[in-house]
Write an enzyme that holds these catalytic residues in place. Structure first.
Site, PDB file in Angstrom:
ATOM      1  NE  ARG A  46      -2.661  -0.935   3.520  1.00 29.78           N
ATOM      2  CZ  ARG A  46      -2.580  -2.055   4.253  1.00 29.78           C
ATOM      3  NH1 ARG A  46      -2.960  -3.201   3.737  1.00 29.78           N
ATOM      4  NH2 ARG A  46      -2.140  -2.012   5.498  1.00 29.78           N
ATOM      5  CE  LYS A 136     -14.246  10.181   0.991  1.00 31.70           C
ATOM      6  NZ  LYS A 136     -13.901   9.117   0.034  1.00 31.70           N
ATOM      7  CE  LYS A 219     -15.653  11.858  -3.740  1.00 29.22           C
ATOM      8  NZ  LYS A 219     -14.228  11.572  -3.546  1.00 29.22           N
TER       9      LYS A 219
HETATM   10  P1  13P Z   1     -14.816   6.655  -6.635  1.00 28.69           P
HETATM   11  O1  13P Z   1     -14.474   7.798  -7.568  1.00 28.69           O
HETATM   12  O2  13P Z   1     -14.048   5.399  -6.925  1.00 28.69           O
HETATM   13  O3  13P Z   1     -16.287   6.450  -6.514  1.00 28.69           O
HETATM   14  O4  13P Z   1     -14.317   7.082  -5.208  1.00 28.69           O
HETATM   15  C1  13P Z   1     -14.580   8.347  -4.789  1.00 28.69           C
HETATM   16  C2  13P Z   1     -14.553   8.362  -3.321  1.00 28.69           C
HETATM   17  O5  13P Z   1     -13.794   9.086  -2.718  1.00 28.69           O
HETATM   18  C3  13P Z   1     -15.476   7.479  -2.595  1.00 28.69           C
HETATM   19  O6  13P Z   1     -15.588   7.890  -1.287  1.00 28.69           O
END
Ligand code: 13P
Length: 340
Positions: A46, A136, A219
Site C-alpha cells: 500500500r 472528506k 461531492k
Molecule cells: P470513486 O471515484 O471510486 O467512486 O471514489 C470516490 C470516493 O472518494 C469514494 O468515497
C-alpha cells in the site's frame, strides 16, 4: 477569519480547472482492489502504491487536492520524505478521509449509516497539525425496493452536517459526500428522484448545523441508471439529468461540486463530466469538477500490478486520466485524447 481561509482553500482546490484525487481507500478496500490483481495485501505494498501516486510527475498541474487515509497521511517515501511534504511541494493540497465507514443502520434492514462523529474533534485537530487542509466524509445511500427510507436519509444527512460543522471549526474544508450507489437495476429517473431527495435533506441539515456553504465542497454522484438497468442513457442524457438535479438542489453559494466516479469506467466518467461543462457552463453557479478515485487510479493500478518495473507506465496512465478530467472541466475532452 476562518471563513475566509476556508473559502480560499475551497477555491484553490478547484482552481485552474483542477480537481481532487481520492486516494483514501481504507485498508480493506485497498486490499480488495489489490487482491483482484494479485498484488500482496500488505502495508508495504500500500505504501509503495501511494508513493507511485504522489510522485507522479506534473500531477499538480491537474490535481488541486489529494484525499489521504489515516495510514497514508503518516507514511513516507522510501527515502523518508513524508507524503504530505511531497504533495505540498507538488502544489497539491493534502486532505484526509475522516469517516469511519458505513455500518448497518439499526432498524433499517439493507440500509447504512456512516459512523465516526465520536472523537472527531480531536482527530481533526491532529490531522490539521499533520498538514491536512480539507476532509472528506462519505454517506452511502442504496436504491432498492422501498429503499432508501426517510430515516436513513435523515440520519446520514445529519451526520454529514455535524461532521462539516466540526471541520469548519477546525479550519478544514469539508468535502460533503452523499453517494447514491449505482448498484441495482433502477432507472435513471429513480436515481434522479433519490438524489434530489438526498441533496435537499443534506442542504437542510447543513443549514440547520450552521455550515458556511462558501467554505465547503459537495461531492455527489452523477445521476445515472443502475449498473444492471437494461436501458443505459446516453452521455448527454446523463449530463442533462445530473445538471437539472443539481440546479434544483445545490445553493449557488457552494463554490464547487466535485463528482465521485462510483464505479463508472474512467472514460465514461470523463465524457459525462465533459458533457456537463460543455452544455451548461454559462448556467452554472458552481464549478463542476471531479473527485475521482477509481476513474483516475484504476488504469494505473492495473498497469502497476505491484511490480517496480511497471511504475513509469502506471504513472503515465495516472497523469493521463488526471489530464483528461481537467480537459473535461473545460469541455475540451474527447475520445481522441484516449488514443495516445
Ligand atoms: P470513486 O471515484 O471510486 O467512486 O471514489 C470516490 C470516493 O472518494 C469514494 O468515497
Amino acid at each position: 477569519m476562518i471563513l475566509k481561509q476556508l473559502e480560499e482553500t475551497a477555491q484553490a482546490l478547484v482552481a485552474s480547472d483542477k480537481g481532487l484525487l481520492a486516494m483514501d481507500e481504507s485498508n480493506p478496500t485497498c486490499n480488495k482492489r489489490f487482491a483482484s490483481l494479485g498484488i500482496p495485501e500488505t502495508v508495504d505494498a500500500r505504501r509503495a502504491y501511494r508513493e507511485l501516486i504522489v510522485t507522479t510527475p506534473r500531477l499538480g498541474e491537474c490535481i488541486g487536492g489529494a484525499i489521504l487515509y489515516d495510514e497514508t497521511i503518516r507514511q513516507q517515501k522510501s527515502d523518508g520524505t513524508p507524503f504530505i511534504k511531497v504533495l505540498i511541494e507538488a502544489g497539491i493540497i493534502p486532505g484526509i478521509k475522516v469517516d469511519q465507514g458505513a455500518k448497518s443502520l439499526a432498524g433499517f434492514p439493507g440500509e447504512k449509516v456512516t459512523e465516526g462523529l465520536d472523537g472527531l474533534r480531536d482527530r481533526l485537530a491532529e490531522y490539521s497539525r499533520l498538514g491536512a487542509r480539507f476532509a472528506k466524509w462519505r454517506a452511502v445511500i442504496t436504491i432498492s425496493e422501498g429503499v432508501p427510507s426517510r430515516g436513513c436519509i435523515a440520519a446520514n444527512a445529519q451526520a454529514l452536517a455535524r461532521y462539516a460543522a466540526l471541520c469548519q471549526q477546525a479550519g478544514l474544508v469539508p468535502v460533503v459526500e452523499p453517494e447514491v450507489l449505482m448498484d441495482g437495476d433502477h432507472t435513471l429517473d429513480r436515481c434522479f428522484e433519490v438524489t434530489e431527495e438526498v441533496l435537499r435533506e443534506v442542504f437542510f441539515q447543513l443549514y440547520s448545523q450552521r455550515v458556511a456553504l462558501e467554505g465547503m465542497i459537495l461531492k455527489p454522484n452523477m445521476v445515472v441508471p443502475g449498473l444492471s438497468c437494461l436501458h443505459q442513457e446516453s452521455v448527454d442524457e446523463v449530463a442533462d439529468a445530473t445538471v437539472k438535479c443539481l440546479l434544483r438542489t445545490v445553493p449557488a453559494a457552494v463554490p464547487a461540486i466535485a463528482f465521485l466516479s462510483g464505479g463508472q469506467s474512467a472514460e465514461l466518467a470523463s465524457a459525462r463530466l465533459n458533457a456537463m461543462n460543455l452544455r451548461f457552463t454559462s448556467r452554472l453557479p458552481w464549478a463542476l469538477a471531479f473527485s475521482f478515485a477509481r476513474a483516475i487510479q484504476q488504469p494505473a493500478l492495473e498497469l502497476w500490478k505491484g511490480h517496480e518495473a511497471n511504475v513509469p507506465a502506471a504513472k503515465q496512465a495516472l497523469f493521463h486520466r488526471a489530464r483528461c478530467n481537467q480537459a473535461a472541466r473545460r469541455g475540451e475532452y474527447s475520445a481522441a485524447m484516449e488514443t495516445r
